[in-house]
Design an enzyme around this catalytic site. Structure first.
Site, PDB file in Angstrom:
ATOM      1  N   GLU A  18      15.616  10.495  19.255  1.00 51.41           N
ATOM      2  CA  GLU A  18      14.829   9.584  20.086  1.00 51.41           C
ATOM      3  C   GLU A  18      15.015   8.131  19.658  1.00 51.41           C
ATOM      4  O   GLU A  18      15.237   7.249  20.485  1.00 51.41           O
ATOM      5  CB  GLU A  18      13.335   9.948  20.023  1.00 51.41           C
ATOM      6  CG  GLU A  18      12.495   8.969  20.841  1.00 51.41           C
ATOM      7  CD  GLU A  18      11.022   9.327  20.933  1.00 51.41           C
ATOM      8  OE1 GLU A  18      10.509  10.029  20.055  1.00 51.41           O
ATOM      9  OE2 GLU A  18      10.383   8.866  21.895  1.00 51.41           O
ATOM     10  N   ILE A  40       8.992  12.148  15.421  1.00 50.24           N
ATOM     11  CA  ILE A  40       7.536  12.350  15.538  1.00 50.24           C
ATOM     12  C   ILE A  40       7.239  12.514  17.020  1.00 50.24           C
ATOM     13  O   ILE A  40       7.264  11.534  17.786  1.00 50.24           O
ATOM     14  CB  ILE A  40       6.719  11.176  14.951  1.00 50.24           C
ATOM     15  CG1 ILE A  40       7.085  10.944  13.478  1.00 50.24           C
ATOM     16  CG2 ILE A  40       5.216  11.458  15.098  1.00 50.24           C
ATOM     17  CD1 ILE A  40       6.302   9.814  12.794  1.00 50.24           C
ATOM     18  N   THR A  71       3.613  10.575  19.065  1.00 41.22           N
ATOM     19  CA  THR A  71       3.410   9.332  18.288  1.00 41.22           C
ATOM     20  C   THR A  71       2.032   8.734  18.560  1.00 41.22           C
ATOM     21  O   THR A  71       1.388   8.191  17.656  1.00 41.22           O
ATOM     22  CB  THR A  71       4.532   8.314  18.620  1.00 41.22           C
ATOM     23  OG1 THR A  71       5.784   8.930  18.333  1.00 41.22           O
ATOM     24  CG2 THR A  71       4.407   7.046  17.790  1.00 41.22           C
TER      25      THR A  71
HETATM   26  C1  IPD Z   1       5.949  12.047  24.133  1.00 38.09           C
HETATM   27  C2  IPD Z   1       4.908  13.104  23.914  1.00 38.09           C
HETATM   28  C3  IPD Z   1       3.950  13.143  25.091  1.00 38.09           C
HETATM   29  C4  IPD Z   1       4.684  13.415  26.386  1.00 38.09           C
HETATM   30  C5  IPD Z   1       5.811  12.422  26.589  1.00 38.09           C
HETATM   31  C6  IPD Z   1       6.723  12.402  25.371  1.00 38.09           C
HETATM   32  P1  IPD Z   1       6.724  10.868  21.837  1.00 38.09           P
HETATM   33  O1  IPD Z   1       6.850  11.984  23.034  1.00 38.09           O
HETATM   34  O2  IPD Z   1       5.515  14.358  23.773  1.00 38.09           O
HETATM   35  O3  IPD Z   1       2.996  14.157  24.952  1.00 38.09           O
HETATM   36  O4  IPD Z   1       3.775  13.304  27.436  1.00 38.09           O
HETATM   37  O5  IPD Z   1       6.548  12.783  27.741  1.00 38.09           O
HETATM   38  O6  IPD Z   1       7.782  11.473  25.581  1.00 38.09           O
HETATM   39  O7  IPD Z   1       6.913   9.545  22.485  1.00 38.09           O
HETATM   40  O8  IPD Z   1       5.381  11.012  21.236  1.00 38.09           O
HETATM   41  O9  IPD Z   1       7.841  11.212  20.911  1.00 38.09           O
END
Ligand code: IPD
Length: 293
Positions: A73, A95, A98
C-alpha cells in the site's frame, strides 16, 4: 512445491507476528503524539508506522525471497507500482484499519497475501491488539491462531439477505457516485420504508470493523454472513480472499468472469468492488474436511 509453500506460510506467519510488535509499539507512539497525515483526502490516513511496518516487511521478504515481486500500500502510494505478473507476488497492507489504529480502536492488522500465477495462494492476517492470527493456504483450509480450523462452528444454512448480519464500510472514497451507491444500499437493506420492505424482513444488522481484511476474516469465521464494499484495494483483500475461500466462502469481484474461474485476474485485483459470502453446510470447505477424514 508443497514444501516451498509450507515454508513460505511459516515465514509469513512469523513475519506477521514480528510486524505486529512494531504495530503495537506504533500504537502507543501515535496515541501519544497524534502524528497523523492525510493521503487522498481527510479520511485517508497514514502514519510513520504504516511506512515503517511496510519497510520492515519488504526488507524481510527481499532477504528471504529475492525473486518475489512486492505490491504494498505505501510503496504504491510512493509511486512504486509494479505490473502484476505470474511471478510469486506479495501483496501487503502494513496496517489495514489505519483509522482504527490512530483512534486506538483495537481492530487493525497486517495483511500479507501471496499471489502465485495471479491467484491468492497464501493469506495471513494478524490483529496484534487481540492477538488473533488468521492464516490459510489454497487447498489446505483456514485457521485462527494456527490451531482452530475455520469456520469453528458448523456453518448454518445461509439466512436470507434480510436476516443476515452484514459487514459494510464507508471506506475512504467519499466521492458523490460511491457515496450514492453506498447510502442507497445501506438504507435499502436496513429497511427503508420507501422501498416497501415488510417489517421483520430487514437485515439483522450492519457492522463496520474498519478493516477490510478483518471483515473477510469475520466472514471466514462465520461471525458475519457477508461483507460488501466498494473501494477496496488489492492489499486490503489479497490475504482475506484465501482465508474466506478456504473457510468455504465465496468472493465476488467486479466481473462475473473473474469469479467463475476463481482466478484473481487483473480485473478482480483492481476492480475495487467485493462481496464476500460465508460458507454454508454443503460448502467446498465442508467437502474437503470430509475427504480428509
Ligand atoms: C482501508 C480499511 C477500511 C476500508 C477501506 C480500506 P487502510 O484500508 O480496510 O476498512 O473501508 O476500503 O482501504 O487504509 O486502513 O489500509
Amino acid at each position: 512445491t508443497q514444501k516451498d509453500l509450507d515454508e513460505i506460510l511459516t515465514f509469513t506467519i512469523a513475519l506477521a507476528r514480528k510486524a505486529g510488535e512494531l504495530i503495537l509499539e506504533g500504537s502507543k507512539a501515535i496515541l501519544a503524539s497524534h502524528d497523523v497525515s492525510e493521503k487522498k483526502n481527510a479520511v485517508d490516513l497514514v502514519t510513520e508506522y504504516d511506512v515503517r511496518v511496510e519497510e520492515l516487511v519488504r526488507g524481510e521478504i527481499e532477504k528471504a525471497y529475492p525473486s518475489f515481486a512486492f505490491i504494498g500500500e505505501e510503496s504504491y502510494a510512493a509511486g512504486k507500482r509494479p505490473e502484476l505478473t505470474d511471478a510469486p507476488t506479495f501483496c501487503v497492507d502494513p496496517i489495514d484499519g489505519t483509522t482504527n489504529f490512530v483512534h486506538g480502536f483495537p481492530h487493525a492488522c497486517i495483511s500479507l497475501g501471496l499471489l502465485y500465477k495471479r491467484e491468492p495462494t497464501i493469506g495471513v492476517v494478524f490483529n496484534p491488539f487481540l492477538n488473533q492470527l488468521y492464516s490459510a493456504m489454497k487447498g489446505h483450509g483456514a485457521y485462527v491462531n494456527e490451531l482452530t480450523r475455520l469456520p469453528a462452528n458448523p456453518p448454518a444454512p445461509f439466512p436470507s439477505l434480510q436476516t443476515a448480519l452484514i459487514g459494510m464500510e464507508w471506506g475512504s472514497d467519499r466521492s458523490a457516485s460511491t457515496m450514492g451507491k453506498k447510502t442507497r444500499t445501506f438504507t435499502r437493506i436496513a429497511g427503508d420504508p420507501a422501498h416497501d420492505i415488510p417489517e421483520g424482513k430487514m437485515a439483522h444488522g450492519f457492522r463496520s470493523l474498519g478493516s477490510a481484511a478483518l471483515n473477510y476474516c469475520a466472514v471466514a469465521a462465520g461471525q458475519l454472513d457477508m461483507y460488501w464494499e466498494i473501494g477496496c484495494w488489492p492489499w486490503d483483500v489479497a490475504a482475506g480472499i484465501v482465508i474466506a475461500r478456504e473457510a468455504g466462502g465465496e468472493v465476488f469481484g467486479d466481473k462475473e468472469s473473474s469469479v467463475q474461474g476463481k482466478v484473481f485476474t487483473d480485473d478482480m485485483l483492481w476492480g475495487r468492488k467485493y462481496i464476500v459470502i460465508r460458507g454454508v453446510a454443503d460448502s467446498p470447505q465442508e467437502k474437503s474436511s470430509e475427504a480428509q477424514k
